[in-house]
Design a protein around this motif. Structure first.
Motif, mmCIF file in Angstrom:
data_model
loop_
_atom_site.group_PDB
_atom_site.id
_atom_site.type_symbol
_atom_site.label_atom_id
_atom_site.label_comp_id
_atom_site.label_asym_id
_atom_site.label_seq_id
_atom_site.Cartn_x
_atom_site.Cartn_y
_atom_site.Cartn_z
ATOM 1 N N ILE A 232 62.587 63.091 85.735
ATOM 2 C CA ILE A 232 61.230 63.176 85.394
ATOM 3 C C ILE A 232 60.371 61.839 85.934
ATOM 4 O O ILE A 232 59.268 61.728 86.574
ATOM 5 C CB ILE A 232 60.989 63.380 84.058
ATOM 6 N N ILE A 233 61.068 60.722 85.983
ATOM 7 C CA ILE A 233 60.590 59.411 86.576
ATOM 8 C C ILE A 233 60.195 59.854 88.055
ATOM 9 O O ILE A 233 59.196 59.557 88.627
ATOM 10 C CB ILE A 233 61.342 58.202 86.485
ATOM 11 N N GLU A 234 61.239 60.547 88.692
ATOM 12 C CA GLU A 234 61.241 60.609 90.198
ATOM 13 C C GLU A 234 60.141 61.737 90.422
ATOM 14 O O GLU A 234 59.274 61.476 91.408
ATOM 15 C CB GLU A 234 62.604 61.406 90.605
ATOM 16 N N ALA A 235 59.854 62.698 89.382
ATOM 17 C CA ALA A 235 58.801 63.857 89.762
ATOM 18 C C ALA A 235 57.438 63.308 89.329
ATOM 19 O O ALA A 235 56.405 63.386 90.037
ATOM 20 C CB ALA A 235 59.113 65.111 89.204
ATOM 21 N N ARG A 236 57.384 62.751 88.381
ATOM 22 C CA ARG A 236 56.105 62.254 87.690
ATOM 23 C C ARG A 236 55.620 60.933 88.092
ATOM 24 O O ARG A 236 54.343 60.479 87.963
ATOM 25 C CB ARG A 236 56.313 62.321 86.407
ATOM 26 N N GLY A 237 56.299 60.036 88.276
ATOM 27 C CA GLY A 237 56.271 58.573 88.655
ATOM 28 C C GLY A 237 56.048 58.053 87.341
ATOM 29 O O GLY A 237 55.752 56.649 87.177
ATOM 30 N N LEU A 238 56.487 58.647 86.163
ATOM 31 C CA LEU A 238 56.320 57.753 84.828
ATOM 32 C C LEU A 238 57.449 58.484 84.272
ATOM 33 O O LEU A 238 57.879 59.574 84.239
ATOM 34 C CB LEU A 238 54.946 58.082 84.193
ATOM 35 N N SER A 239 57.812 57.759 83.145
ATOM 36 C CA SER A 239 58.980 58.225 82.265
ATOM 37 C C SER A 239 58.589 59.272 81.377
ATOM 38 O O SER A 239 57.400 59.323 81.126
ATOM 39 C CB SER A 239 59.785 57.044 81.506
ATOM 40 N N SER A 240 59.508 60.065 80.679
ATOM 41 C CA SER A 240 58.960 61.232 79.882
ATOM 42 C C SER A 240 58.329 60.586 78.629
ATOM 43 O O SER A 240 58.840 59.599 78.229
ATOM 44 C CB SER A 240 59.962 62.117 79.373
ATOM 45 N N ALA A 241 57.138 61.109 78.290
ATOM 46 C CA ALA A 241 56.541 60.691 77.155
ATOM 47 C C ALA A 241 56.015 61.804 76.342
ATOM 48 O O ALA A 241 56.137 61.871 74.948
ATOM 49 C CB ALA A 241 55.291 60.123 77.763
ATOM 50 N N ALA A 242 55.405 62.964 76.659
ATOM 51 C CA ALA A 242 55.013 64.092 76.038
ATOM 52 C C ALA A 242 56.245 64.664 75.197
ATOM 53 O O ALA A 242 56.164 64.990 74.030
ATOM 54 C CB ALA A 242 54.230 65.008 76.757
ATOM 55 N N SER A 243 57.341 64.897 76.110
ATOM 56 C CA SER A 243 58.540 65.499 75.417
ATOM 57 C C SER A 243 59.173 64.674 74.712
ATOM 58 O O SER A 243 59.907 64.807 73.631
ATOM 59 C CB SER A 243 59.428 65.845 76.731
ATOM 60 N N ALA A 244 59.141 63.320 74.911
ATOM 61 C CA ALA A 244 59.862 62.300 74.134
ATOM 62 C C ALA A 244 59.168 62.382 72.548
ATOM 63 O O ALA A 244 59.572 62.153 71.462
ATOM 64 C CB ALA A 244 59.819 60.919 74.496
ATOM 65 N N ALA A 245 57.673 62.163 72.957
ATOM 66 C CA ALA A 245 56.933 62.266 71.353
ATOM 67 C C ALA A 245 57.109 63.401 70.677
ATOM 68 O O ALA A 245 57.445 63.687 69.545
ATOM 69 C CB ALA A 245 55.351 62.247 71.731
ATOM 70 N N ASN A 246 57.262 64.722 71.292
ATOM 71 C CA ASN A 246 57.531 65.672 70.701
ATOM 72 C C ASN A 246 58.997 65.762 69.877
ATOM 73 O O ASN A 246 58.920 66.373 68.834
ATOM 74 C CB ASN A 246 57.571 66.916 71.712
ATOM 75 N N ALA A 247 59.899 65.251 70.835
ATOM 76 C CA ALA A 247 61.343 65.105 70.270
ATOM 77 C C ALA A 247 61.212 64.241 68.820
ATOM 78 O O ALA A 247 61.907 64.461 67.976
ATOM 79 C CB ALA A 247 62.226 64.587 71.242
ATOM 80 N N ALA A 248 60.331 63.282 68.839
ATOM 81 C CA ALA A 248 60.324 62.338 67.466
ATOM 82 C C ALA A 248 59.755 63.225 66.461
ATOM 83 O O ALA A 248 60.065 63.058 65.588
ATOM 84 C CB ALA A 248 59.494 61.085 68.053
ATOM 85 N N ILE A 249 58.749 64.083 66.678
ATOM 86 C CA ILE A 249 58.224 64.785 65.898
ATOM 87 C C ILE A 249 59.205 65.739 65.240
ATOM 88 O O ILE A 249 59.469 65.817 63.971
ATOM 89 C CB ILE A 249 57.001 65.848 66.431
ATOM 90 N N ASP A 250 59.935 66.293 65.994
ATOM 91 C CA ASP A 250 60.951 67.344 65.576
ATOM 92 C C ASP A 250 62.217 66.600 64.873
ATOM 93 O O ASP A 250 62.444 67.084 63.833
ATOM 94 C CB ASP A 250 61.847 67.676 67.002
ATOM 95 N N SER A 251 62.542 65.413 65.269
ATOM 96 C CA SER A 251 63.473 64.536 64.600
ATOM 97 C C SER A 251 62.734 64.257 62.998
ATOM 98 O O SER A 251 63.909 64.333 62.058
ATOM 99 C CB SER A 251 63.958 63.367 65.293
ATOM 100 N N VAL A 252 61.863 63.980 63.026
ATOM 101 C CA VAL A 252 61.319 63.398 61.581
ATOM 102 C C VAL A 252 61.273 64.685 60.764
ATOM 103 O O VAL A 252 61.789 64.987 59.460
ATOM 104 C CB VAL A 252 59.841 62.586 61.514
#
Ligand code: NAX
Length: 330
Positions: A232-252
């Motif tokens: 994702i860093i390679e493709a987006r130039g930035l690390s995963s953020a929306a999917s990481a936030a989504n996973a935080a929501i899923d976890s809680v």
């Protein structure tokens, strides 16, 4: 019906990328449901405070009916005051030339004091999800610095890896992602993690009966999930953020609302020695939750020789990380 009391949620590193994708979903009701007000307590370091002001302006401009209050601060005691869920997102990412040991030590300087501040200020029902990397060991550091808080209140995030793995299996099998259940991520949230296809299910059947390409399951599937962050860093130039936030929501949400009967979620929790994992490690397991804050590691799953070896490798890595931060564990 009387309005519910707001749940106080602390987010650290709130002006960062993940924060930007996370806060709006918490405030909209995606975390606790459409009738549960929330108070956001947002922690940043001084250089992040200006950007955080902008984020707060945007939160204001959403006029979320469930958002009862917002507090921004650089003070740990204010950030964790009365909080019931602390989402520890802010951390120092690895920079060029930094060894793993350096990274762990730098983050220890963040997560030790945060653990103490949570113990001193949070609500008695507080629960903590650590997202900031290296998240398993950062969580171990924070937990060890807050012995007043029961060890089962501390979680590190492996749910993004679970979601990534489910998506890969669904695409390979040509089924909707909701067909894939019982996907456990074992061990560390790192390239040694073990996404377990042998215990996963697709439409209720063993995933290995639906996908019979063992070479793919033990090869490309594993490496795609393990290296997804880098891709994702390679493709987006930035690390995963929306999917990481989504996973935080899923976890809680999995802890708050409970997992479906027969299914589980992936969370790194304190080991009590399940599956031979050394006690006290913050280890990724399949976890069943009861929706009242309680959880258990799902026991009785079997591992073939390949899985056993993968789990040994990721366990060894976490033991190494624990040894590297021994000075930070009171
Ligand atoms: P950003 O660099 O965009 O944001 C981090 C924010 O944290 C910055 O605003 C910074 O000012 C703040 N910060 C730094 N030190 C702080 C401290 N001591 N107290 C409060 N705030 C502090 O990073 P972002 O992309 O949001 O990622 C945050 C963390 O999540 C990183 O450690 C990252 O590696 C980790 N991730 C973890 C994942 C997981 O699955 N567990 C996946 C995504 C992500 O890589």
């Amino acid at each position: 019906m009387a309005a519910k009391n707001p749940i106080h949620v602390t987010v650290t590193g709130a002006a960062g990328q993940i924060g930007y994708a996370l806060l709006f979903r918490i405030a909209s009701g995606a975390l606790f449901g459409p009738d549960q007000p929330v108070v956001l307590r947002l922690l940043e370091i001084e250089p992040g405070m200006k950007a955080l002001e902008g984020v707060v302006m945007e939160l204001d401009d959403c006029a979320f009916p469930l958002l009862a209050d917002i507090e921004t601060t650089t003070d740990l005691n204010v950030a964790f005051n009365g909080t019931s869920w602390a989402l520890l997102v802010g951390s120092i990412p690895r920079k060029a030339g930094m060894e793993r040991g350096d990274l762990l030590t730098v983050n220890g300087g963040i997560f030790g004091p945060q653990g103490q501040a949570i113990a001193n200020n949070a609500a008695s029902n507080v629960r903590v999800l650590v997202v900031g990397n290296p998240c398993n060991t950062n969580c171990l550091i924070a937990r060890s610095n807050a012995p007043e808080i029961p060890a089962d209140r501390w979680f590190a995030m492996t749910r993004l890896d679970e979601n990534r793995a489910k998506s890969q299996l669904a695409q390979k099998a040509g089924v909707p992602v909701a067909s894939v259940t019982n996907l456990a991520i074992w061990g560390n949230h790192s390239a040694t993690q073990f996404p377990d296809s042998t215990n996963a299910r697709i439409d209720g059947r063993p995933a290995t009966e639906v996908i019979t390409d063992t070479e793919w399951l033990q090869g490309d599937f594993l490496t795609t999930v393990q290296k997804r962050g880098a891709a994702i860093i390679e493709a987006r130039g930035l690390s995963s953020a929306a999917s990481a936030a989504n996973a935080a929501i899923d976890s809680v949400a999995a802890v708050h609302h409970g997992t479906a009967p027969g299914d589980w979620t992936s969370l790194a929790v304190v080991s009590h020695g399940e599956y031979g994992v050394p006690e006290g490690l913050q280890f990724g397991f399949p976890v069943a939750t009861d929706g009242k804050g309680g959880w258990t590691v799902v026991e009785g799953l079997t591992h073939d020789e390949f899985a056993t070896e993968r789990i040994r490798i990721t366990t060894e890595e976490l033991v190494g990380e624990r040894d590297d931060v021994a000075d930070l564990l009171p």
